[in-house]
Design an enzyme around this catalytic site. Structure first.
Site, PDB file in Angstrom:
ATOM      1  N   GLY A 111      30.544  65.799  37.092  1.00 30.44           N
ATOM      2  CA  GLY A 111      30.530  67.394  37.087  1.00 30.44           C
ATOM      3  C   GLY A 111      31.325  68.112  38.423  1.00 30.44           C
ATOM      4  O   GLY A 111      31.446  67.303  39.397  1.00 30.44           O
ATOM      5  N   CYS A 112      31.633  69.378  38.399  1.00 24.19           N
ATOM      6  CA  CYS A 112      32.442  70.071  39.592  1.00 24.19           C
ATOM      7  C   CYS A 112      31.246  70.901  40.347  1.00 24.19           C
ATOM      8  O   CYS A 112      31.832  71.334  41.382  1.00 24.19           O
ATOM      9  CB  CYS A 112      33.635  71.031  38.890  1.00 24.19           C
ATOM     10  SG  CYS A 112      34.706  69.823  38.030  1.00 24.19           S
ATOM     11  N   ILE A 113      30.118  71.235  39.822  1.00 28.58           N
ATOM     12  CA  ILE A 113      29.593  72.174  40.601  1.00 28.58           C
ATOM     13  C   ILE A 113      28.575  71.374  41.468  1.00 28.58           C
ATOM     14  O   ILE A 113      27.560  70.591  40.866  1.00 28.58           O
ATOM     15  CB  ILE A 113      28.691  72.963  39.700  1.00 28.58           C
ATOM     16  CG1 ILE A 113      29.558  73.960  38.651  1.00 28.58           C
ATOM     17  CG2 ILE A 113      27.776  74.031  40.313  1.00 28.58           C
ATOM     18  CD1 ILE A 113      30.267  74.770  39.527  1.00 28.58           C
ATOM     19  N   ASN A 142      34.476  74.216  45.987  1.00 25.99           N
ATOM     20  CA  ASN A 142      33.174  73.400  46.020  1.00 25.99           C
ATOM     21  C   ASN A 142      33.548  71.962  45.640  1.00 25.99           C
ATOM     22  O   ASN A 142      32.738  71.193  46.421  1.00 25.99           O
ATOM     23  CB  ASN A 142      32.173  74.043  44.969  1.00 25.99           C
ATOM     24  CG  ASN A 142      30.843  73.437  44.975  1.00 25.99           C
ATOM     25  OD1 ASN A 142      30.281  73.305  46.003  1.00 25.99           O
ATOM     26  ND2 ASN A 142      30.490  72.985  43.970  1.00 25.99           N
TER      27      ASN A 142
END
Lengths: 251, 169
Positions: free
Chosen positions: A249-251, B42
């Site tokens: 995932g990216c978060i 992020n």
């Protein structure tokens, strides 16, 4: 208007009326004859049908007969414009006919494609006996080569994949974690351990490795502290030391 | 033998050791338009890359108090939009589209822009506002969220990001 002209018009009118009378008389006479002939003909045909004369290929014959019929009487058909087309397609018989026509087209197209090597060959002019230059039949694509097995490293009796994540998370213990941290120049304090244990517990509970945000909120340290504790890529580092897979995932 | 995967050597400051540096420029203020910048920033930080983000023009909304919680999605003029422009422009469609997007984000556990900005700052991103855009929109530093480092001009931004990969979103 002059007398002469009037008389000429009158004569023409008389002639027209006379012709009309002839036509009416003809129709009156022929109607019963026609009806009878039709009755006899249909009775005879029905008889033949009952005897089985029209059974063989009757469907195809009937269809062919219909087609011939339409083609022969084509000029008697009323012309259809766009509105007429809309009205016609609302009839169930026309809809059935359209469905048949479309299915025919589909099968012809499919057969034509299947006749080649799977890629449709563009025929510029069907009268060419040889394909024009430029239409090359493409060979079937070769499948991509299978990826080689990822290299695994064995250290301290456990296997790790190429990036350092444990292949079997069950082989982890805290001693191993301490050794890993030493290799990564990290000194594990209680805060570190709190995070590492939480991450491992979460992996065991949910089945997937938690990302940085989840660990930060779940273990209560906060994202900023995570970056302070584990320096670069805290999510990845935590997963490394805790012996769980790399978080997706990216978060 | 020590841990063979010591390429993860931590030892740099919270801004990230290593030479890779990415500069992101955010010039759009739609809810759907600001997320690429925030998520890429992020993700870069999570990989240990140093990140500087420059918010200019409509991107100022993403770092302004009073706007950051009210970013909208507008489907008009977006050729990828599933809603035809004639309908997307009707009154109320913007609100509907935004609420759809927000609920989708929440179901995927993607944080709202404010939390994303807080995460970026916490992870060590440098967030800058564009001075020219601030003048255009007549905003001051007090109007911005506290996570913004400073308000600088484009020239100063390029000085700070010498050698970085610049990504304009």
């Amino acid at each position: 208007m002059t007398d002469e002209q009037l008389q000429r018009i009158e004569r023409k009118l008389d002639y027209i009326v006379e012709r009309q009378r002839f036509v009416e008389e003809f129709i009156d006479e022929m109607t019963p004859v026609g009806r009878e002939a039709l009755g006899v003909a249909s009775a005879w045909l029905a008889d033949l049908e009952a005897q089985g004369f029209f059974d063989t290929g009757s469907d195809a014959m009937a269809l062919g007969q219909e087609v011939l019929d339409v083609v022969q009487n084509a000029d008697k058909l009323k012309l259809i414009g766009p509105m007429g087309a809309m009205r016609a397609t609302s009839e169930p018989e026309v809809q059935r006919g359209l469905a048949i026509a479309v299915e025919l087209l589909r099968r012809v197209g499919r057969a034509q494609i299947a006749g080649g090597t799977g890629t449709p060959v563009r025929r510029v002019n069907p009268s060419f006996t040889t394909a024009p230059a430029g239409t090359v039949r493409r060979p079937a694509p070769t499948p991509p080569p299978e990826p080689a097995c990822e290299s695994t490293v064995v250290w301290e009796g456990r296997t790790f994949d190429a990036q350092g994540f444990m292949v079997n998370p069950g082989e982890w213990d805290e001693e191993l974690a301490t050794k890993m941290a030493v290799g990564l120049d990290l000194e594990l304090t209680d805060e570190h351990w709190g995070v590492i244990r939480w991450a491992r517990k979460d992996f065991i509970d949910t089945g997937s490795s938690p990302n940085v945000r989840r660990v930060a909120i779940g273990s209560g340290v906060g994202v900023q502290r995570m970056y302070e504790l584990f320096h670069t890529s805290p999510g990845k580092t935590t997963a490394l030391i805790a012996g769980i897979p790399k978080p997706a995932g990216c978060i | 033998m020590s841990f063979p995967f010591a390429h993860q050597k931590s030892g740099g400051a919270a801004t990230g050791s290593g030479t890779r540096h990415i500069a992101l420029v955010c010039a759009k203020g739609g809810l759907d338009e600001c997320y690429p910048v925030l998520i890429m920033a992020n993700a870069a930080r999570m990989s240990g890359i140093k990140v500087s983000v420059f918010f200019t023009f409509w991107g100022l909304d993403v770092i302004s108090e009073g706007h950051i919680d009210n970013l909208f999605v507008n489907m008009v003029g977006n050729p990828s939009s599933p809603i035809p422009p004639a309908i997307a422009g009707l009154p109320g469609m913007e609100t509907i589209a935004t609420s759809f997007m927000r609920s989708k984000m929440d179901s995927l556990d993607i944080p709202r822009p404010r939390e994303m900005i807080e995460m970026l700052a916490a992870s060590g991103c440098e967030l800058y506002g564009c001075e020219l855009a601030m003048k255009m929109f007549e905003r001051t530093k007090e109007d911005l969220v506290p996570q913004v480092s400073e308000v600088i001009t484009a020239t100063e931004f390029f000085e700070k990001t010498g050698g970085a990969d610049i990504v304009f979103v």
